[in-house]
Design a protein around this motif. Structure first.
Motif, short mmCIF file in Angstrom:
data_model
loop_
_atom_site.label_atom_id
_atom_site.label_comp_id
_atom_site.label_asym_id
_atom_site.label_seq_id
_atom_site.Cartn_x
_atom_site.Cartn_y
_atom_site.Cartn_z
N LYS A 45 0.83 -1.21 0.00
CA LYS A 45 0.00 0.00 0.00
C LYS A 45 0.86 1.26 0.00
O LYS A 45 0.57 2.23 -0.70
CB LYS A 45 -0.92 -0.01 1.22
CG LYS A 45 -1.99 -1.09 1.18
CD LYS A 45 -2.77 -1.16 2.49
CE LYS A 45 -3.73 -2.32 2.46
NZ LYS A 45 -4.39 -2.53 3.77
N ILE A 46 1.93 1.23 0.80
CA ILE A 46 2.83 2.38 0.85
C ILE A 46 3.42 2.64 -0.54
O ILE A 46 3.47 3.79 -1.01
CB ILE A 46 3.96 2.15 1.88
CG1 ILE A 46 3.38 2.07 3.31
CG2 ILE A 46 5.03 3.24 1.78
CD1 ILE A 46 2.77 3.34 3.84
N LYS A 47 3.86 1.59 -1.20
CA LYS A 47 4.41 1.73 -2.56
C LYS A 47 3.37 2.34 -3.50
O LYS A 47 3.67 3.21 -4.32
CB LYS A 47 4.83 0.37 -3.09
CG LYS A 47 6.19 -0.11 -2.61
CD LYS A 47 7.30 0.55 -3.42
CE LYS A 47 8.64 -0.11 -3.15
NZ LYS A 47 9.74 0.60 -3.86
N SER A 48 2.12 1.87 -3.37
CA SER A 48 1.04 2.35 -4.24
C SER A 48 0.72 3.81 -3.97
O SER A 48 0.48 4.59 -4.90
CB SER A 48 -0.20 1.47 -4.03
OG SER A 48 -1.32 1.99 -4.72
N TRP A 49 0.70 4.19 -2.69
CA TRP A 49 0.26 5.53 -2.31
C TRP A 49 1.37 6.57 -2.34
O TRP A 49 1.11 7.75 -2.58
CB TRP A 49 -0.36 5.50 -0.91
CG TRP A 49 -1.59 4.66 -0.81
CD1 TRP A 49 -2.41 4.28 -1.83
CD2 TRP A 49 -2.15 4.08 0.37
NE1 TRP A 49 -3.43 3.48 -1.37
CE2 TRP A 49 -3.30 3.35 -0.02
CE3 TRP A 49 -1.79 4.11 1.72
CZ2 TRP A 49 -4.09 2.67 0.90
CZ3 TRP A 49 -2.56 3.42 2.64
CH2 TRP A 49 -3.71 2.71 2.24
N VAL A 50 2.60 6.15 -2.07
CA VAL A 50 3.72 7.10 -2.03
C VAL A 50 4.41 7.16 -3.39
O VAL A 50 4.84 8.22 -3.84
CB VAL A 50 4.73 6.71 -0.93
CG1 VAL A 50 5.97 7.62 -0.96
CG2 VAL A 50 4.08 6.78 0.44
N GLY A 51 4.51 6.02 -4.05
CA GLY A 51 5.18 5.98 -5.35
C GLY A 51 6.35 5.03 -5.32
O GLY A 51 6.84 4.60 -4.27
N ASP A 52 6.84 4.70 -6.51
CA ASP A 52 7.92 3.73 -6.63
C ASP A 52 9.22 4.20 -5.99
O ASP A 52 10.12 3.41 -5.73
CB ASP A 52 8.16 3.39 -8.10
CG ASP A 52 7.03 2.56 -8.70
OD1 ASP A 52 6.34 1.88 -7.92
OD2 ASP A 52 6.84 2.61 -9.93
N GLU A 53 9.31 5.53 -5.75
CA GLU A 53 10.53 6.05 -5.13
C GLU A 53 10.64 5.67 -3.66
O GLU A 53 11.70 5.78 -3.04
CB GLU A 53 10.61 7.58 -5.27
CG GLU A 53 9.62 8.37 -4.43
CD GLU A 53 8.27 8.60 -5.11
OE1 GLU A 53 7.54 9.48 -4.65
OE2 GLU A 53 7.97 7.89 -6.09
N ALA A 54 9.51 5.23 -3.07
CA ALA A 54 9.51 4.84 -1.66
C ALA A 54 10.35 3.57 -1.47
O ALA A 54 10.13 2.57 -2.14
CB ALA A 54 8.09 4.61 -1.17
N ILE A 55 11.31 3.64 -0.56
CA ILE A 55 12.12 2.46 -0.24
C ILE A 55 11.48 1.74 0.95
O ILE A 55 11.37 2.31 2.04
CB ILE A 55 13.57 2.86 0.09
CG1 ILE A 55 14.22 3.47 -1.15
CG2 ILE A 55 14.37 1.66 0.59
CD1 ILE A 55 15.61 4.03 -0.90
N CYS A 56 11.03 0.53 0.72
CA CYS A 56 10.35 -0.26 1.75
C CYS A 56 11.20 -1.47 2.10
O CYS A 56 11.56 -2.26 1.22
CB CYS A 56 8.97 -0.71 1.26
SG CYS A 56 7.83 0.66 0.91
N HIS A 57 11.52 -1.59 3.37
CA HIS A 57 12.36 -2.68 3.84
C HIS A 57 11.49 -3.91 4.14
O HIS A 57 10.32 -3.77 4.57
CB HIS A 57 13.14 -2.25 5.07
CG HIS A 57 14.07 -1.10 4.77
ND1 HIS A 57 15.35 -1.28 4.29
CD2 HIS A 57 13.88 0.25 4.86
CE1 HIS A 57 15.92 -0.11 4.10
NE2 HIS A 57 15.07 0.84 4.45
#
Length: 205
Positions: A45-57
Motif C-alpha cells: 500500500k505504501i508503494k502504491s500511495w507514495v510511489g515507486d521512489e519509496a524504499i520499503c524494507h
C-alpha cells in the motif's frame, strides 16, 4: 529521524498516516510484522500511495492469518522473538509501522510496546474518532508515559468533535506535536501528495 507509528486500536488509519509521514519526511518505510492480507500488504500500500521512489524494507515476520500477531504466528507454529527485530540499515529517515495498538501481543509475554522499547524509538500515535476513542487514547498516553516513551506526534486522523479533541489534546506530553489529517473519501497517490503539501505549508507558516 526514526519514528514508530502506532494507533489507539486497529483500523484507525495507521497505514495512511504512515504513507503521509513517509512522503513528508522523504523516509524509508518498514513494517516489522504483517499479519494477514499478504496479497496487498501494508508495504505494498505504501508503494502504491507514495510511489515507486519509496524504499520499503522487508518485514521480519509475514504471517498468513489476519489476526493478532501472536495468534497468527501460533497458527504457523512460529514463536515471535523480539531479538529477531533489527532496524534496517539506512541513511534516510525511517517510518516504522506497528500492528494494531500498543498492547497487541507478539507472544504470550511480549507486546508491540515492548518492540518500541527494544528499538528505542519515539512514537506517533494515530487517533480516529469513534465511540470509545477517548478512553483508548488516554490509556495509550498513560502507558507511554509509564514506559517513558517519547510521544513525538499525536495524529488526529479525520474529523473530531471539539470536546473530544480538547480532552485528548490536554493530556498529551508537553513537547508532543499535533498533526491533523483530513478525512479521505478515497486513498490515492494524488491525495497523499496533496495532504503532504498541506503539512509542509503548516510547518513553514
Amino acid at each position: 529521524m526514526k519514528l514508530f507509528v502506532t494507533g489507539v486500536g486497529t483500523e484507525v488509519g495507521k497505514t495512511v498516516c504512515s504513507a503521509i509521514l513517509t512522503k513528508y519526511f522523504k523516509a524509508d518505510y518498514w513494517k516489522p510484522v504483517q499479519s494477514g492480507d499478504l496479497g496487498f500488504a501494508d508495504t505494498m500500500k505504501i508503494k502504491s500511495w507514495v510511489g515507486d521512489e519509496a524504499i520499503c524494507h522487508p518485514e521480519t515476520y509475514r504471517l498468513q492469518l489476519a489476526a493478532s500477531p501472536h495468534q497468527s504466528a501460533a497458527e504457523e507454529g512460529i514463536l515471535i522473538n523480539l531479538n529477531d527485530f533489527k532496524l534496517p540499515e539506512t541513511q534516510s529517515n525511517l517510518i516504522i509501522e506497528g500492528a494494531g495498538g500498543l498492547m497487541v501481543p507478539l507472544s504470550d509475554e511480549e507486546f508491540i510496546i515492548d518492540l518500541i522499547e527494544k528499538l528505542n524509538l519515539p512514537v506517533a500515535l494515530v487517533v480516529r474518532n469513534y465511540l470509545g476513542c477517548i478512553n483508548h487514547t488516554l490509556l495509550s498516553l498513560m502507558i507511554l508515559k509509564q514506559k517513558n516513551i517519547k510521544l513525538e506526534y499525536l495524529i488526529l486522523n479525520g474529523n473530531f468533535p471539539k470536546d473530544t479533541e480538547r480532552i485528548i489534546c490536554k493530556n498529551i506530553q508537553q513537547k508532543t506535536k499535533i498533526l491533523k489529517i483530513p478525512d479521505l473519501e478515497k486513498i490515492t497517490k494524488d491525495n497523499i501528495e496533496s495532504i503532504t503539501k498541506q503539512l509542509e505549508k503548516i510547518e513553514n507558516a
